[in-house]
Design a protein around this motif. Structure first.
Motif, PDB file in Angstrom:
ATOM      1  N   SER A 147      52.665 -59.351 -65.188  1.00 55.59           N
ATOM      2  CA  SER A 147      51.242 -60.034 -64.505  1.00 55.59           C
ATOM      3  C   SER A 147      50.342 -59.752 -66.310  1.00 55.59           C
ATOM      4  N   LEU A 148      49.177 -60.308 -66.853  1.00 50.63           N
ATOM      5  CA  LEU A 148      48.070 -60.295 -67.879  1.00 50.63           C
ATOM      6  C   LEU A 148      47.706 -59.043 -66.913  1.00 50.63           C
ATOM      7  N   ARG A 149      47.079 -58.777 -65.915  1.00 50.69           N
ATOM      8  CA  ARG A 149      46.320 -57.999 -64.924  1.00 50.69           C
ATOM      9  C   ARG A 149      46.811 -57.068 -65.275  1.00 50.69           C
ATOM     10  N   GLU A 150      48.112 -56.317 -64.891  1.00 50.37           N
ATOM     11  CA  GLU A 150      49.407 -55.747 -65.368  1.00 50.37           C
ATOM     12  C   GLU A 150      48.855 -55.292 -66.740  1.00 50.37           C
ATOM     13  N   LEU A 151      49.420 -55.881 -67.012  1.00 50.05           N
ATOM     14  CA  LEU A 151      49.693 -55.747 -69.168  1.00 50.05           C
ATOM     15  C   LEU A 151      48.081 -54.926 -70.110  1.00 50.05           C
ATOM     16  N   ALA A 152      47.240 -55.384 -69.059  1.00 48.10           N
ATOM     17  CA  ALA A 152      45.938 -55.001 -69.203  1.00 48.10           C
ATOM     18  C   ALA A 152      45.373 -53.577 -69.008  1.00 48.10           C
ATOM     19  N   ARG A 153      46.008 -53.470 -67.319  1.00 46.93           N
ATOM     20  CA  ARG A 153      45.548 -51.823 -67.344  1.00 46.93           C
ATOM     21  C   ARG A 153      46.829 -51.059 -68.189  1.00 46.93           C
ATOM     22  N   ILE A 154      48.200 -51.330 -68.006  1.00 45.25           N
ATOM     23  CA  ILE A 154      48.841 -50.196 -69.093  1.00 45.25           C
ATOM     24  C   ILE A 154      47.709 -50.101 -70.974  1.00 45.25           C
ATOM     25  N   GLU A 155      47.559 -50.949 -70.819  1.00 48.29           N
ATOM     26  CA  GLU A 155      47.081 -50.824 -72.802  1.00 48.29           C
ATOM     27  C   GLU A 155      45.410 -50.545 -72.758  1.00 48.29           C
ATOM     28  N   GLY A 156      44.564 -50.509 -71.124  1.00 50.63           N
ATOM     29  CA  GLY A 156      43.970 -50.245 -71.052  1.00 50.63           C
ATOM     30  C   GLY A 156      42.557 -50.951 -71.727  1.00 50.63           C
ATOM     31  N   CYS A 157      42.477 -52.394 -71.689  1.00 51.01           N
ATOM     32  CA  CYS A 157      42.012 -53.388 -72.156  1.00 51.01           C
ATOM     33  C   CYS A 157      41.560 -54.393 -71.325  1.00 51.01           C
ATOM     34  N   MET A 176      54.585 -50.919 -57.130  1.00 54.87           N
ATOM     35  CA  MET A 176      54.999 -52.141 -58.239  1.00 54.87           C
ATOM     36  C   MET A 176      54.855 -51.674 -60.122  1.00 54.87           C
ATOM     37  N   GLU A 177      55.684 -51.513 -60.641  1.00 52.40           N
ATOM     38  CA  GLU A 177      55.566 -50.587 -61.926  1.00 52.40           C
ATOM     39  C   GLU A 177      55.252 -51.917 -62.699  1.00 52.40           C
ATOM     40  N   CYS A 178      54.941 -52.456 -63.810  1.00 50.11           N
ATOM     41  CA  CYS A 178      55.424 -52.597 -64.973  1.00 50.11           C
ATOM     42  C   CYS A 178      55.466 -52.395 -66.415  1.00 50.11           C
ATOM     43  N   VAL A 179      56.992 -52.124 -67.213  1.00 50.20           N
ATOM     44  CA  VAL A 179      56.817 -51.752 -68.608  1.00 50.20           C
ATOM     45  C   VAL A 179      57.142 -52.537 -69.519  1.00 50.20           C
ATOM     46  N   LEU A 180      56.548 -51.708 -70.868  1.00 45.81           N
ATOM     47  CA  LEU A 180      56.392 -53.091 -71.992  1.00 45.81           C
ATOM     48  C   LEU A 180      57.655 -52.392 -72.606  1.00 45.81           C
ATOM     49  N   PRO A 181      58.256 -53.659 -73.181  1.00 44.53           N
ATOM     50  CA  PRO A 181      59.118 -52.381 -74.197  1.00 44.53           C
ATOM     51  C   PRO A 181      58.828 -51.456 -74.946  1.00 44.53           C
ATOM     52  N   THR A 199      60.109 -50.793 -83.224  1.00 50.96           N
ATOM     53  CA  THR A 199      58.583 -49.412 -83.709  1.00 50.96           C
ATOM     54  C   THR A 199      58.114 -51.683 -84.846  1.00 50.96           C
ATOM     55  N   TRP A 200      59.401 -52.503 -84.661  1.00 53.00           N
ATOM     56  CA  TRP A 200      58.350 -53.130 -86.308  1.00 53.00           C
ATOM     57  C   TRP A 200      57.752 -54.322 -85.640  1.00 53.00           C
ATOM     58  N   LEU A 201      57.884 -54.190 -84.005  1.00 52.91           N
ATOM     59  CA  LEU A 201      57.230 -55.115 -83.414  1.00 52.91           C
ATOM     60  C   LEU A 201      56.382 -55.526 -83.335  1.00 52.91           C
ATOM     61  N   PRO A 202      55.658 -56.566 -83.733  1.00 53.59           N
ATOM     62  CA  PRO A 202      53.875 -56.147 -83.065  1.00 53.59           C
ATOM     63  C   PRO A 202      53.401 -55.973 -82.093  1.00 53.59           C
ATOM     64  N   GLN A 203      51.993 -55.527 -81.537  1.00 57.86           N
ATOM     65  CA  GLN A 203      51.679 -55.547 -80.446  1.00 57.86           C
ATOM     66  C   GLN A 203      51.536 -56.960 -79.427  1.00 57.86           C
ATOM     67  N   ALA A 204      51.026 -58.051 -80.255  1.00 55.92           N
ATOM     68  CA  ALA A 204      50.572 -59.686 -79.882  1.00 55.92           C
ATOM     69  C   ALA A 204      52.612 -59.683 -78.740  1.00 55.92           C
ATOM     70  N   ALA A 205      53.848 -59.620 -80.126  1.00 59.26           N
ATOM     71  CA  ALA A 205      54.530 -60.301 -79.690  1.00 59.26           C
ATOM     72  C   ALA A 205      55.191 -59.343 -78.454  1.00 59.26           C
ATOM     73  N   ARG A 206      55.129 -57.777 -77.993  1.00 64.06           N
ATOM     74  CA  ARG A 206      55.954 -57.128 -77.626  1.00 64.06           C
ATOM     75  C   ARG A 206      54.747 -57.844 -76.182  1.00 64.06           C
ATOM     76  N   LEU A 207      53.631 -57.861 -75.640  1.00 69.37           N
ATOM     77  CA  LEU A 207      53.293 -58.152 -74.887  1.00 69.37           C
ATOM     78  C   LEU A 207      53.729 -59.658 -74.421  1.00 69.37           C
ATOM     79  N   TYR A 208      53.595 -60.874 -75.416  1.00 71.88           N
ATOM     80  CA  TYR A 208      54.658 -61.637 -75.157  1.00 71.88           C
ATOM     81  C   TYR A 208      55.613 -61.287 -74.156  1.00 71.88           C
ATOM     82  N   LEU A 209      56.445 -61.067 -74.912  1.00 74.29           N
ATOM     83  CA  LEU A 209      57.881 -60.607 -73.953  1.00 74.29           C
ATOM     84  C   LEU A 209      57.801 -60.224 -73.172  1.00 74.29           C
ATOM     85  N   ALA A 210      57.037 -58.673 -72.921  1.00 72.97           N
ATOM     86  CA  ALA A 210      56.483 -58.382 -71.502  1.00 72.97           C
ATOM     87  C   ALA A 210      56.548 -59.128 -70.122  1.00 72.97           C
TER      88      ALA A 210
END
Length: 364
Positions: free
Chosen positions: A30-40, A1-6, A12-23
């Motif tokens: 999922s939020l946990r998968e996004l957290a694992r990718i971002e390391g937070c 199971m793989e989740c890839v961000l935009p 390049t101009w898209l803020p990090q919060a907006a990238r996470l929201y769209l993903a």
């Protein structure tokens, strides 16, 4: 199971919060998968996603996210593929980064002028920057594409002030900081300077030139002290939250505090070098540590007069240059209560210096 961000290279101009929201909303991550990718922590991702969701009340932000979400849905693989394995790819926006930088310098500079605001009408492809003059007359000073205005709103450079058939936007603190950084980078490029860290420092500086009896021109940073920042803020009546005399009292205490940190003088005393035939001579009561010692006594006297609580907040804000949020956390106070206590403390400090009069012994 793989989740890839935009793809960051695509936007390049898209803020990090907006990238996470769209993903999360369009890509099914999922939020946990996004957290694992971002390391937070997942709560960090949750706060960013919620913040973007609450900003959808802004018409420009909502339209920008809807447009980007539509691009993401058309770029997703067929539905039989699990959404967690989908790779979101969003096409490059119609505006290039160089165009974004150029338009941001042009529009934000106009919006930073007094009385300027951005007006966006429904179903209009252009937005106008208007400026209200002292006589109440409104004139148009710039025009910007609606898509570019959406980028400004999504990057939190402008914020919605009023909604209706014509929505009004004004420049934010982040927008002013970005404008300072862009202007500093542009100036550095013109002068051939390669210091990449200078623009980020310049966005926190507010240079001011003052005249002095000893020096014709003195250049200083007004944003260095938290007092100067609070002195420029306005209350509900439109008056400065801290009057100039209160700011001067706090700077007076800081000057004594800085002098008190100076060690003993071991070189020649140049204080009386131009005062007469006895220049440089030893003066009774003017020992090598008299300057720092006198400053320490003045600081201690002022803090004793303020007492606990008031003395703590004045010392931390004026002398240690701590921000209000840091002071409130250290003192265990509620949010936005520290500046009220600080104003009371500065009023007491002003009375303290007024009672001292000439005995204050300031060097300025």
């Amino acid at each position: 199971m793989e989740c890839v961000l935009p793809s960051e290279t695509a936007l390049t101009w898209l803020p990090q919060a907006a990238r996470l929201y769209l993903a999360h909303t369009e890509g099914g991550c999922s939020l946990r998968e996004l957290a694992r990718i971002e390391g937070c922590h997942p709560s960090t991702v949750l706060r960013q996603v919620r913040r973007v969701e609450t900003r959808r009340d802004d018409p420009l932000v909502d339209q920008a996210l809807a447009r980007l979400g539509a691009q993401a849905r058309t770029a997703l693989p067929p539905k039989e593929i699990p959404p967690m394995t989908a790779t979101m790819r969003i096409d490059r926006p119609t505006v290039e980064d160089a165009t974004l930088q150029r338009e941001a310098r042009r529009v934000l500079r106009r919006m930073n002028e007094p009385g300027a605001f951005l007006a966006v009408a429904r179903d209009m492809e252009k937005a106008a920057v208007l400026r209200e003059g002292p006589d109440g007359h409104t004139s148009r000073v710039a025009v910007v594409d609606r898509a570019m205005a959406e980028v400004f709103a999504l990057k939190d450079w402008i914020a919605c002030r009023s909604r209706g058939r014509v929505t009004i936007y004004e420049i934010t603190t982040a927008g002013r900081a970005t404008l300072k950084r862009m202007l500093a980078e542009n100036e550095a490029n013109k002068n051939g300077q390669a210091d990449a860290l200078a623009p980020f420092g310049d966005q926190h500086r507010d240079w001011e030139t003052a005249s002095d009896e000893k020096a014709e021109r003195i250049r200083y940073n007004r944003a260095e002290s938290p007092l100067s920042i609070l002195g420029r803020r306005r209350d509900r009546d439109g008056k400065p939250f801290l009057t100039p005399d209160l700011v001067a009292a706090g700077e007076r205490l800081r000057e004594d505090f800085e002098v008190a940190q100076i060690g003993p003088r071991v070189a020649q005393n140049w204080d009386r070098f131009l005062t007469g035939s006895d220049r440089g001579a030893f003066q009774p009561g003017s020992g090598p540590c008299d300057g720092p010692r006198g400053a320490r006594e003045r600081v201690a006297s002022a803090l004793r007069d303020l007492g606990p609580g008031l003395g703590d907040v004045v010392l931390r804000c004026c002398c240690f240059l701590e921000g209000m949020e840091q002071v409130e956390q250290h003192m265990g106070w509620s949010a936005r209560s520290g500046k009220i206590v600080l104003r009371i403390g500065l009023q007491r400090l002003k009375l303290h210096y007024e009672r001292l009069g000439e005995r204050a012994g300031m060097i300025g």
